[in-house]
Scaffold this motif. Structure first.
Motif, PDB file in Angstrom:
ATOM      1  N   GLU A 116       2.328  -1.310   4.318  1.00 21.00           N
ATOM      2  CA  GLU A 116       2.051   0.086   3.981  1.00 21.00           C
ATOM      3  C   GLU A 116       3.363   0.856   3.988  1.00 21.00           C
ATOM      4  N   LEU A 174      -2.059   0.358  -4.727  1.00 22.33           N
ATOM      5  CA  LEU A 174      -1.557  -0.983  -4.461  1.00 22.33           C
ATOM      6  C   LEU A 174      -0.551  -1.398  -5.521  1.00 22.33           C
ATOM      7  N   VAL A 197       0.896  -1.151   0.000  1.00 23.85           N
ATOM      8  CA  VAL A 197       0.000   0.000   0.000  1.00 23.85           C
ATOM      9  C   VAL A 197       0.936   1.203   0.000  1.00 23.85           C
TER      10      VAL A 197
END
Length: 102
Positions: free
Chosen positions: A85, A42, A32
């Motif tokens: 992330e 993504l 992410v």
């Protein structure tokens, strides 16, 4: 590869958060990517159109809830999947430089 992302991000003043741990040796990594907490997209390591390893865009982008819903669905069908992330400047370039090298 995830450890490399974490180390490089801390050196460069970014943040990497492991949202879901996958298989340490065989799990794919879903990234992410965002910059300053905005515009999540993504990315995944895969084979590009030229047959070489590349960073591929996948799933929805732009809305955090849609991105989150996507990776949660993916984890249900692939519990080995890592979800990471990455919040750094030039996130896509940063990820490519880190996980596309062998």
């Amino acid at each position: 590869m995830v450890n490399a992302l974490v180390r490089r991000a801390s050196v460069e003043g970014g943040v990497v958060t492991v949202l879901a741990k996958g298989d340490p040796t065989a799990g794919a990594i879903l990234i992410v990517a965002q910059e300053r907490g905005e515009h999540p997209r993504l990315l995944e390591r895969g084979i590009g159109p030229d047959g070489r390893v590349a960073l591929i865009s996948t799933g929805p982008s732009g809305e955090l809830q849609e991105v989150t819903d996507y990776w949660i669905r993916r984890r249900r069908s692939d519990p080995d999947l890592w979800v990471v992330e990455v919040d750094v400047a030039a996130a896509e370039r940063f990820v490519a430089e880190t996980i596309l090298t062998d």
